[in-house]
Design a protein around this motif. Structure first.
Motif, PDB file in Angstrom:
ATOM      1  N   VAL A  22       0.898  -1.026   0.133  1.00 15.17           N
ATOM      2  CA  VAL A  22       0.102  -0.060   0.045  1.00 15.17           C
ATOM      3  C   VAL A  22       0.797   1.225  -0.056  1.00 15.17           C
ATOM      4  CG1 VAL A  22      -1.759   1.399   1.377  1.00 15.17           C
ATOM      5  CG2 VAL A  22      -1.785  -1.197   1.050  1.00 15.17           C
ATOM      6  N   ARG A  23       1.996   1.288   0.740  1.00 14.08           N
ATOM      7  CA  ARG A  23       2.954   2.311   0.813  1.00 14.08           C
ATOM      8  C   ARG A  23       3.472   2.502  -0.665  1.00 14.08           C
ATOM      9  NH1 ARG A  23       6.156   0.836   4.200  1.00 14.08           N
ATOM     10  NH2 ARG A  23       5.196   2.179   6.102  1.00 14.08           N
ATOM     11  N   ARG A  24       3.804   1.575  -1.451  1.00 11.92           N
ATOM     12  CA  ARG A  24       4.350   1.574  -2.779  1.00 11.92           C
ATOM     13  C   ARG A  24       3.272   2.247  -3.452  1.00 11.92           C
ATOM     14  NH1 ARG A  24       5.374  -3.118  -3.276  1.00 11.92           N
ATOM     15  NH2 ARG A  24       7.591  -2.896  -2.474  1.00 11.92           N
ATOM     16  N   TYR A  25       1.928   1.984  -3.397  1.00  6.50           N
ATOM     17  CA  TYR A  25       0.841   2.124  -4.396  1.00  6.50           C
ATOM     18  C   TYR A  25       0.561   3.953  -4.066  1.00  6.50           C
ATOM     19  CZ  TYR A  25      -3.841   2.957  -5.935  1.00  6.50           C
ATOM     20  OH  TYR A  25      -5.217   3.441  -6.473  1.00  6.50           O
ATOM     21  N   LEU A  26       0.739   3.928  -2.779  1.00 10.23           N
ATOM     22  CA  LEU A  26       0.278   5.588  -2.311  1.00 10.23           C
ATOM     23  C   LEU A  26       1.141   6.455  -2.817  1.00 10.23           C
ATOM     24  CD1 LEU A  26      -1.390   5.115   1.274  1.00 10.23           C
ATOM     25  CD2 LEU A  26      -2.613   5.698  -0.806  1.00 10.23           C
ATOM     26  N   ASN A  27       2.467   5.887  -2.845  1.00  8.04           N
ATOM     27  CA  ASN A  27       3.716   6.988  -3.071  1.00  8.04           C
ATOM     28  C   ASN A  27       3.405   7.324  -4.645  1.00  8.04           C
ATOM     29  OD1 ASN A  27       6.389   8.306  -2.766  1.00  8.04           O
ATOM     30  ND2 ASN A  27       6.989   7.057  -4.505  1.00  8.04           N
ATOM     31  N   GLN A  28       3.272   6.421  -5.530  1.00  8.54           N
ATOM     32  CA  GLN A  28       2.902   6.492  -6.928  1.00  8.54           C
ATOM     33  C   GLN A  28       1.779   7.424  -7.254  1.00  8.54           C
ATOM     34  OE1 GLN A  28       1.844   3.057  -9.229  1.00  8.54           O
ATOM     35  NE2 GLN A  28       2.300   3.951 -11.137  1.00  8.54           N
ATOM     36  N   PHE A  29       0.698   6.997  -6.493  1.00 13.36           N
ATOM     37  CA  PHE A  29      -0.651   7.700  -6.628  1.00 13.36           C
ATOM     38  C   PHE A  29      -0.261   9.348  -6.351  1.00 13.36           C
ATOM     39  CE2 PHE A  29      -4.732   8.822  -4.542  1.00 13.36           C
ATOM     40  CZ  PHE A  29      -5.325   9.249  -5.731  1.00 13.36           C
ATOM     41  N   LEU A  30      -0.007   9.411  -4.988  1.00 12.91           N
ATOM     42  CA  LEU A  30       0.180  10.999  -4.482  1.00 12.91           C
ATOM     43  C   LEU A  30       1.276  11.649  -5.040  1.00 12.91           C
ATOM     44  CD1 LEU A  30      -0.736   9.910  -0.748  1.00 12.91           C
ATOM     45  CD2 LEU A  30      -2.455  10.957  -2.684  1.00 12.91           C
ATOM     46  N   MET A  31       2.364  11.060  -5.684  1.00 15.22           N
ATOM     47  CA  MET A  31       3.345  11.823  -6.316  1.00 15.22           C
ATOM     48  C   MET A  31       2.958  12.160  -7.720  1.00 15.22           C
ATOM     49  SD  MET A  31       5.823  12.723  -4.131  1.00 15.22           S
ATOM     50  CE  MET A  31       6.814  13.484  -5.386  1.00 15.22           C
ATOM     51  N   ASP A  32       1.967  11.969  -8.112  1.00 18.91           N
ATOM     52  CA  ASP A  32       1.345  12.369  -9.602  1.00 18.91           C
ATOM     53  C   ASP A  32       1.053  13.634  -9.390  1.00 18.91           C
ATOM     54  OD1 ASP A  32       0.046  13.031 -11.830  1.00 18.91           O
ATOM     55  OD2 ASP A  32      -0.962  11.018 -11.748  1.00 18.91           O
ATOM     56  N   VAL A  35      -2.672  14.951  -9.073  1.00 18.58           N
ATOM     57  CA  VAL A  35      -3.327  14.678  -7.883  1.00 18.58           C
ATOM     58  C   VAL A  35      -3.007  15.481  -6.902  1.00 18.58           C
ATOM     59  CG1 VAL A  35      -3.684  12.789  -6.253  1.00 18.58           C
ATOM     60  CG2 VAL A  35      -3.261  11.946  -8.475  1.00 18.58           C
ATOM     61  N   ILE A  36      -1.806  15.667  -6.627  1.00 17.23           N
ATOM     62  CA  ILE A  36      -1.528  16.760  -5.385  1.00 17.23           C
ATOM     63  C   ILE A  36      -1.008  17.815  -6.431  1.00 17.23           C
ATOM     64  CG2 ILE A  36      -0.167  17.512  -3.488  1.00 17.23           C
ATOM     65  CD1 ILE A  36      -0.268  14.766  -2.356  1.00 17.23           C
ATOM     66  N   GLN A  37      -1.432  18.937  -6.525  1.00 19.96           N
ATOM     67  CA  GLN A  37      -1.076  19.875  -7.785  1.00 19.96           C
ATOM     68  C   GLN A  37      -0.420  20.910  -7.052  1.00 19.96           C
ATOM     69  OE1 GLN A  37      -4.637  21.315  -9.872  1.00 19.96           O
ATOM     70  NE2 GLN A  37      -4.867  19.170 -10.622  1.00 19.96           N
ATOM     71  N   LEU A  38       1.107  20.572  -6.602  1.00 19.89           N
ATOM     72  CA  LEU A  38       2.029  21.621  -5.861  1.00 19.89           C
ATOM     73  C   LEU A  38       3.573  21.084  -6.395  1.00 19.89           C
ATOM     74  CD1 LEU A  38       1.205  20.975  -2.089  1.00 19.89           C
ATOM     75  CD2 LEU A  38       0.732  23.014  -3.783  1.00 19.89           C
ATOM     76  N   PRO A  39       4.378  22.049  -6.584  1.00 27.06           N
ATOM     77  CA  PRO A  39       5.794  21.831  -6.894  1.00 27.06           C
ATOM     78  C   PRO A  39       6.148  20.516  -6.261  1.00 27.06           C
ATOM     79  CG  PRO A  39       5.316  24.002  -6.346  1.00 27.06           C
ATOM     80  CD  PRO A  39       3.993  23.336  -5.943  1.00 27.06           C
ATOM     81  N   TRP A  40       6.965  19.814  -7.221  1.00 24.70           N
ATOM     82  CA  TRP A  40       7.837  18.575  -6.562  1.00 24.70           C
ATOM     83  C   TRP A  40       8.295  18.544  -5.188  1.00 24.70           C
ATOM     84  CZ3 TRP A  40      11.929  16.282  -4.921  1.00 24.70           C
ATOM     85  CH2 TRP A  40      12.035  14.867  -4.830  1.00 24.70           C
ATOM     86  N   PRO A  41       9.049  19.850  -4.993  1.00 17.58           N
ATOM     87  CA  PRO A  41       9.524  19.465  -3.423  1.00 17.58           C
ATOM     88  C   PRO A  41       8.488  19.508  -2.345  1.00 17.58           C
ATOM     89  CG  PRO A  41      10.894  21.114  -4.800  1.00 17.58           C
ATOM     90  CD  PRO A  41       9.560  20.676  -5.555  1.00 17.58           C
ATOM     91  N   ILE A  46       5.234  16.639   1.613  1.00 17.32           N
ATOM     92  CA  ILE A  46       3.646  16.233   2.056  1.00 17.32           C
ATOM     93  C   ILE A  46       3.769  14.874   2.056  1.00 17.32           C
ATOM     94  CG2 ILE A  46       1.424  16.306   1.561  1.00 17.32           C
ATOM     95  CD1 ILE A  46       1.838  19.282   0.731  1.00 17.32           C
ATOM     96  N   VAL A  47       3.977  14.221   1.063  1.00 13.27           N
ATOM     97  CA  VAL A  47       3.700  12.554   1.037  1.00 13.27           C
ATOM     98  C   VAL A  47       4.799  11.904   1.821  1.00 13.27           C
ATOM     99  CG1 VAL A  47       3.906  10.574  -0.601  1.00 13.27           C
ATOM    100  CG2 VAL A  47       3.108  12.830  -1.501  1.00 13.27           C
ATOM    101  N   SER A  48       5.978  12.250   1.827  1.00 13.08           N
ATOM    102  CA  SER A  48       6.924  11.387   2.600  1.00 13.08           C
ATOM    103  C   SER A  48       6.745  11.636   4.086  1.00 13.08           C
ATOM    104  CB  SER A  48       8.500  11.800   2.274  1.00 13.08           C
ATOM    105  OG  SER A  48       8.738  11.496   0.949  1.00 13.08           O
ATOM    106  N   LEU A  49       6.523  13.125   4.801  1.00 12.52           N
ATOM    107  CA  LEU A  49       6.430  13.417   5.924  1.00 12.52           C
ATOM    108  C   LEU A  49       5.021  13.204   6.591  1.00 12.52           C
ATOM    109  CD1 LEU A  49       8.941  16.440   6.229  1.00 12.52           C
ATOM    110  CD2 LEU A  49       9.426  14.246   6.530  1.00 12.52           C
ATOM    111  N   ASP A 131      -8.511  16.214 -13.471  1.00 11.60           N
ATOM    112  CA  ASP A 131      -7.147  15.996 -13.770  1.00 11.60           C
ATOM    113  C   ASP A 131      -6.470  14.860 -13.189  1.00 11.60           C
ATOM    114  OD1 ASP A 131      -6.491  18.371 -15.246  1.00 11.60           O
ATOM    115  OD2 ASP A 131      -6.682  19.733 -13.571  1.00 11.60           O
ATOM    116  N   SER A 132      -7.064  14.596 -11.838  1.00  7.56           N
ATOM    117  CA  SER A 132      -6.664  13.612 -11.064  1.00  7.56           C
ATOM    118  C   SER A 132      -7.137  12.142 -11.544  1.00  7.56           C
ATOM    119  CB  SER A 132      -6.796  13.605  -9.663  1.00  7.56           C
ATOM    120  OG  SER A 132      -8.311  13.934  -9.432  1.00  7.56           O
TER     121      SER A 132
END
Length: 340
Positions: A22-32, A35-41, A46-49, A131-132
């Motif tokens: 699930v962690r692997r899946y959520l990382n792929q999903f939320l780093m799109d 989906v989360i429309q913010l700059p990569w950093p 947000i996703v990691s912390l 978009d997501s």
């Protein structure tokens, strides 16, 4: 001569209902970025912390509560749908997931092993534009075609939120439940941050800026998720002959602290219980296939919320899944050109 193949695309699922998967899946999903429309950093922080340290364990437990012996309900039902559609059409039909397996890349490459295939009809399995969901799926398909230099034309089925055939299938699939006694029907759509709606309104003055923005014609409606879910609701209610007082719209599945479309589904469930409703129906037209958000969030948690608030029975109307009317609609689209 053009030979067509069809690729159905849904959102996806972890391979197993376990924390690591699930962690692997959520990382792929939320780093799109769709989906989360913010700059990569910022997105990475947000996703990691704030998400990956705790959410995968809770999500894995939720998946475990609805997992089937054959695997993820979403993936199993999607494959069954592919098989049912394939049985009714002569063109090759494949099913892919935007996140997880089988991927859009794998399935496009597999279809293109047949050198006779020159066109792929790409069907995102989302009735409403976002978009997501829709946009990210289309862009992934285009990325794959470019990256592998595939000699195919991609034709994309447009959001079908008020397509009469889709509405007729939706009403037909729900009719057995509507014919039983109930107090109220909730149309529960997947939530979306308001920022996604505002970003798509190029005028900057219509969507969510006026009380009746969804009912007032505007070019922004072509990509406005909220307008489109309201159109689905209105078309369904008209076809089914629903009284206005017996149904309402709500939004589920929020994540994070930004402002999301409302009202929230769980809040609406509590309000209805407090007002005396004892038998609720919930339909989730944003999904054509049952998944975690319907089977766990509504059928299990929704029932718990309703009972705690004084209600008795909450019934989830199943998604279209492999309903014969829906299979017929998709089969017809495979042979036609619903991309305009």
């Amino acid at each position: 001569m053009t030979q067509r193949a069809v690729l159905l695309a849904n959102l996806g699922s972890p391979d197993k209902p376990e924390t690591a998967e699930v962690r692997r899946y959520l990382n792929q999903f939320l780093m799109d970025p769709y989906v989360i429309q913010l700059p990569w950093p910022l997105r990475r922080m947000i996703v990691s912390l704030f998400v990956l340290p705790t959410r995968p364990k809770a999500s894995a437990e939720a998946y475990q509560s609805i997992w089937w012996p054959e695997g993820s309900p979403l993936v199993v039902l999607s494959q069954q749908l592919r098989d049912a559609v394939q049985a009714k059409t002569d063109v090759p039909v494949a099913m892919a997931m935007r996140y997880g397996q089988p991927s859009i890349e794998q399935q496009l490459l597999k279809l293109c092993e047949n050198p006779a295939i020159t066109e792929v009809l790409f069907m995102p399995m989302y009735p409403h534009f976002a978009d997501s969901t829709v946009e990210t799926s289309i862009q992934e398909a285009r990325r794959v075609i470019k990256a592998h230099d595939l000699n195919i034309t991609l034709q994309v089925v447009q959001p079908f939120y008020d397509d009469p055939d889709y509405i007729n299938a939706l009403v037909e699939s729900a009719s057995p439940h509507l014919n039983e006694p109930y107090d109220h029907l909730i149309f529960s759509y997947h939530g979306l941050p308001e920022s996604h709606i505002l970003k798509r309104d190029e005028s900057g003055s219509h969507c969510l800026k006026q009380a009746e923005c969804c009912a007032t014609p505007h070019p922004a409606h072509a990509t406005c998720y909220r307008h489109q879910v309201m159109r689905t609701t209105a078309a369904f209610a008209a076809k089914a002959g629903l009284e206005a007082s017996r149904y309402s719209v709500a939004f589920q599945s929020r994540l994070g602290r930004q402002k999301w479309l409302g009202p929230n589904t769980e809040d609406r469930i509590r309000e209805l219980a407090a007002s005396g409703a004892r038998k609720l129906l919930v339909i989730c037209p944003a999904f054509v296939t049952d998944c975690l958000e319907t089977l766990e969030e509504i059928q299990i948690r929704g029932q718990e919320v309703f009972e705690e608030a004084g209600g008795e029975q909450l019934t989830l109307i199943p998604c279209l899944n492999t309903h014969p009317a829906w299979v017929d609609v998709l089969s017809q689209w495979c042979a036609s050109d619903p991309t305009d």
